[in-house]
Design a protein around this motif. Structure first.
Motif, PDB file in Angstrom:
ATOM      1  N   VAL A 117       7.053  25.735 111.758  1.00  0.00           N
ATOM      2  CA  VAL A 117       6.121  25.716 112.890  1.00  0.00           C
ATOM      3  C   VAL A 117       6.623  26.599 114.031  1.00  0.00           C
ATOM      4  O   VAL A 117       7.818  26.880 114.141  1.00  0.00           O
ATOM      5  N   LYS A 118       5.674  26.996 114.883  1.00  0.00           N
ATOM      6  CA  LYS A 118       6.047  27.529 116.200  1.00  0.00           C
ATOM      7  C   LYS A 118       5.120  26.874 117.216  1.00  0.00           C
ATOM      8  O   LYS A 118       3.964  26.530 116.902  1.00  0.00           O
ATOM      9  N   VAL A 119       5.646  26.705 118.406  1.00  0.00           N
ATOM     10  CA  VAL A 119       4.924  25.957 119.436  1.00  0.00           C
ATOM     11  C   VAL A 119       4.886  26.771 120.718  1.00  0.00           C
ATOM     12  O   VAL A 119       5.917  27.268 121.179  1.00  0.00           O
ATOM     13  N   TYR A 120       3.673  26.899 121.281  1.00  0.00           N
ATOM     14  CA  TYR A 120       3.500  27.560 122.572  1.00  0.00           C
ATOM     15  C   TYR A 120       3.089  26.517 123.607  1.00  0.00           C
ATOM     16  O   TYR A 120       2.313  25.604 123.311  1.00  0.00           O
ATOM     17  N   GLN A 121       3.601  26.703 124.813  1.00  0.00           N
ATOM     18  CA  GLN A 121       3.206  25.867 125.947  1.00  0.00           C
ATOM     19  C   GLN A 121       2.369  26.719 126.893  1.00  0.00           C
ATOM     20  O   GLN A 121       2.712  27.876 127.163  1.00  0.00           O
ATOM     21  N   PHE A 122       1.279  26.139 127.395  1.00  0.00           N
ATOM     22  CA  PHE A 122       0.444  26.815 128.383  1.00  0.00           C
ATOM     23  C   PHE A 122       0.622  26.066 129.705  1.00  0.00           C
ATOM     24  O   PHE A 122       0.239  24.914 129.827  1.00  0.00           O
ATOM     25  N   ILE A 123       1.253  26.759 130.661  1.00  0.00           N
ATOM     26  CA  ILE A 123       1.597  26.140 131.939  1.00  0.00           C
ATOM     27  C   ILE A 123       0.526  26.500 132.966  1.00  0.00           C
ATOM     28  O   ILE A 123       0.334  27.676 133.288  1.00  0.00           O
ATOM     29  N   ARG A 124      -0.179  25.502 133.456  1.00  0.00           N
ATOM     30  CA  ARG A 124      -1.167  25.737 134.511  1.00  0.00           C
ATOM     31  C   ARG A 124      -0.410  25.639 135.841  1.00  0.00           C
ATOM     32  O   ARG A 124      -0.309  24.582 136.448  1.00  0.00           O
ATOM     33  N   VAL A 125       0.127  26.773 136.261  1.00  0.00           N
ATOM     34  CA  VAL A 125       1.145  26.799 137.309  1.00  0.00           C
ATOM     35  C   VAL A 125       0.620  26.209 138.620  1.00  0.00           C
ATOM     36  O   VAL A 125       1.338  25.506 139.330  1.00  0.00           O
ATOM     37  N   GLY A 126      -0.638  26.470 138.944  1.00  0.00           N
ATOM     38  CA  GLY A 126      -1.186  25.983 140.212  1.00  0.00           C
ATOM     39  C   GLY A 126      -1.603  24.535 140.189  1.00  0.00           C
ATOM     40  O   GLY A 126      -1.996  23.980 141.214  1.00  0.00           O
ATOM     41  N   GLY A 128      -0.007  22.083 137.644  1.00  0.00           N
ATOM     42  CA  GLY A 128       0.993  21.190 137.053  1.00  0.00           C
ATOM     43  C   GLY A 128       0.588  20.594 135.721  1.00  0.00           C
ATOM     44  O   GLY A 128       1.233  19.660 135.247  1.00  0.00           O
ATOM     45  N   CYS A 129      -0.468  21.118 135.093  1.00  0.00           N
ATOM     46  CA  CYS A 129      -0.922  20.603 133.797  1.00  0.00           C
ATOM     47  C   CYS A 129      -0.334  21.460 132.671  1.00  0.00           C
ATOM     48  O   CYS A 129      -0.220  22.672 132.806  1.00  0.00           O
ATOM     49  N   LEU A 130      -0.031  20.799 131.554  1.00  0.00           N
ATOM     50  CA  LEU A 130       0.538  21.489 130.401  1.00  0.00           C
ATOM     51  C   LEU A 130      -0.300  21.229 129.161  1.00  0.00           C
ATOM     52  O   LEU A 130      -0.742  20.094 128.930  1.00  0.00           O
ATOM     53  N   SER A 131      -0.522  22.267 128.371  1.00  0.00           N
ATOM     54  CA  SER A 131      -1.198  22.114 127.075  1.00  0.00           C
ATOM     55  C   SER A 131      -0.406  22.920 126.054  1.00  0.00           C
ATOM     56  O   SER A 131       0.469  23.707 126.407  1.00  0.00           O
ATOM     57  N   PRO A 288       5.965  17.263 127.872  1.00  0.00           N
ATOM     58  CA  PRO A 288       5.031  16.393 128.596  1.00  0.00           C
ATOM     59  C   PRO A 288       3.670  17.032 128.864  1.00  0.00           C
ATOM     60  O   PRO A 288       3.466  18.226 128.635  1.00  0.00           O
ATOM     61  N   GLY A 289       2.762  16.223 129.386  1.00  0.00           N
ATOM     62  CA  GLY A 289       1.423  16.705 129.725  1.00  0.00           C
ATOM     63  C   GLY A 289       1.321  17.268 131.128  1.00  0.00           C
ATOM     64  O   GLY A 289       0.349  17.940 131.466  1.00  0.00           O
ATOM     65  N   HIS A 290       2.314  16.967 131.968  1.00  0.00           N
ATOM     66  CA  HIS A 290       2.314  17.444 133.357  1.00  0.00           C
ATOM     67  C   HIS A 290       3.743  17.660 133.829  1.00  0.00           C
ATOM     68  O   HIS A 290       4.684  17.192 133.196  1.00  0.00           O
ATOM     69  N   TYR A 291       3.845  18.319 134.962  1.00  0.00           N
ATOM     70  CA  TYR A 291       5.130  18.372 135.663  1.00  0.00           C
ATOM     71  C   TYR A 291       4.837  18.291 137.151  1.00  0.00           C
ATOM     72  O   TYR A 291       3.711  18.526 137.593  1.00  0.00           O
ATOM     73  N   ALA A 292       5.870  17.944 137.927  1.00  0.00           N
ATOM     74  CA  ALA A 292       5.682  17.822 139.379  1.00  0.00           C
ATOM     75  C   ALA A 292       6.330  18.972 140.136  1.00  0.00           C
ATOM     76  O   ALA A 292       5.832  19.387 141.166  1.00  0.00           O
ATOM     77  N   ASP A 293       7.461  19.489 139.628  1.00  0.00           N
ATOM     78  CA  ASP A 293       8.190  20.530 140.341  1.00  0.00           C
ATOM     79  C   ASP A 293       8.681  21.564 139.329  1.00  0.00           C
ATOM     80  O   ASP A 293       9.582  21.288 138.537  1.00  0.00           O
ATOM     81  N   LEU A 294       8.088  22.743 139.375  1.00  0.00           N
ATOM     82  CA  LEU A 294       8.410  23.788 138.400  1.00  0.00           C
ATOM     83  C   LEU A 294       9.892  24.155 138.433  1.00  0.00           C
ATOM     84  O   LEU A 294      10.528  24.294 137.399  1.00  0.00           O
ATOM     85  N   ASP A 295      10.435  24.291 139.635  1.00  0.00           N
ATOM     86  CA  ASP A 295      11.832  24.718 139.756  1.00  0.00           C
ATOM     87  C   ASP A 295      12.784  23.687 139.166  1.00  0.00           C
ATOM     88  O   ASP A 295      13.790  24.029 138.554  1.00  0.00           O
TER      89      ASP A 295
END
Length: 376
Positions: A117-126, A128-131, A288-295
């Motif tokens: 498998v390979k897995v990509y993450q799509f970061i909705r930077v503005g 905090g949502c992840l898919s 995870p499905g979200h994050y709070a602080d990118l840094d």
């Protein structure tokens, strides 16, 4: 007069390059939600204070940094940026499409790759949502898709694969799911918990303990994690990757207070953490499905995620608490601020109401408020 796209701004944020932002929105909008990053500085001077001249801004702008003017939709920032350029300010740009475009940009990162498998993450930077996209041989699975379904179709086409399975970990409250639309566009099967109350046709996860395709074995962990709903699930792929939805974040746990039953749902969260998650190995990668602080939450490899053992070691709530201690800590940390427009967003995701694209855009503007952080 240069414009800067949301993609370019995201690169400044993620690559930690110096950026100075003049945000000309109203003070309350700026306070609620702004572009942030380790090397991002910003100042707020509302547009109405600059209509008669940009003098109030000149003394606050640095001479040696890239300056970006930001507003809600673009027009005001373009006017201010042009005025500043006429006043002799160098290195000035405005944000194309304003904060609306910032809210919608998805940044793609590779998370994992092995022979199967390979897995990509799509970061909705503005936001905090992840898919995610999980690719194996000729097929792809999409986890927690945003409403921007085109990006998943484009990336699947680049990889030469067909989207065959689409899963949502729960009925989202802070953004509109693209699951149903993506299923209709690609013919992929869409899965959701029946207990979430969606009114359209889908494949109920209660009847699919496993989803198997190509070299992927996805186990559905029905976890009572009340991120927003008691019907949350996590997805465990090939015993190596845990797509944790709103159950476990890199920096905290899903918040159990949105249903107004914080103490009751905190007990469910305790059972999840100490019964279901406790049996999962430390070397499993949590996505995870979200994050709070990118840094704080983006790792050195450039994606949001961490080994479960590392998350356990940082998170006090996951360290040998009894139920009473756990519930008391969760109640003490409960966040009273709900995601903006969450009742309307849930109703759209449930299929109870429909909304045109512009309305969907308006509903989603603002930050993600899905995590129970401050638990270190």
């Amino acid at each position: 007069m240069k414009e800067m796209t949301a993609k370019q701004v995201a690169e400044f944020v993620i690559e930690k390059k110096d950026l100075f932002i003049l945000d000309v929105r109203n003070e309350s909008d700026y306070r609620d939600w702004k572009i942030e990053g380790e090397k991002v500085e910003s100042v707020n001077i509302p547009y109405f204070d600059l209509i008669d001249g940009v003098g109030p801004a000149l003394e606050k702008l640095p001479k040696d940094k890239q300056i970006l003017v930001v507003c809600a939709k673009e027009g005001s920032s373009k006017f201010v940026a042009e005025s500043l350029e006429e006043a002799g300010v160098a290195n000035i740009s405005y944000l194309q499409g304003g904060m609306k475009s910032w809210s919608e940009y998805l940044y793609k990162a590779e998370v994992y790759r092995d022979e199967n498998v390979k897995v990509y993450q799509f970061i909705r930077v503005g936001k905090g949502c992840l898919s995610y996209m999980v690719v194996s041989e000729n097929e792809a699975l999409i986890v927690d898709p945003s409403r921007f379904t085109g990006i998943y179709e484009e990336e699947a086409a680049k990889d030469g694969v067909k989207i065959t399975h689409i899963v949502d970990s729960h009925l989202h409250a802070d953004h509109i799911s693209g699951g149903k639309e993506l299923s209709e566009r690609t013919g992929g099967k869409y899965y959701l918990m029946r207990s979430e109350g969606a009114t359209f046709d889908f494949n109920a996860l209660e009847e699919h303990d496993e989803i198997v395709f190509e070299e992927v074995k996805l186990q559905v962990l029905a976890v009572k994690t009340p991120g927003h709903t008691p019907g949350s699930v996590s997805f465990f792929v090939n015993d190596k990757l845990l797509f944790s939805g709103d159950t476990i974040f890199v920096g905290g746990l899903g918040r159990p207070d949105l249903g107004g039953k914080v103490a009751e749902w905190a007990q469910d969260l305790f059972n999840t953490v100490y019964e279901k998650v406790a049996s999962i190995a430390d070397d499993v990668i949590v996505l995870p499905g979200h994050y709070a602080d990118l840094d704080d939450e983006m790792n050195e490899e450039g994606f949001i995620g961490d080994l479960l053992g590392n998350i356990r070691s940082r998170n006090e709530l996951m360290q040998n608490k009894n139920k009473e201690e756990f519930v008391d800590m969760v109640v003490a940390n409960a966040n009273t601020e709900t995601p903006p427009n969450f009742e309307e967003i849930v109703a759209i995701n449930r299929g109870v109401i429909k909304a045109e694209a512009e309305k969907q855009q308006e509903l989603e503007i603002g930050p993600n408020r899905c995590a129970l952080h401050h638990t270190h």
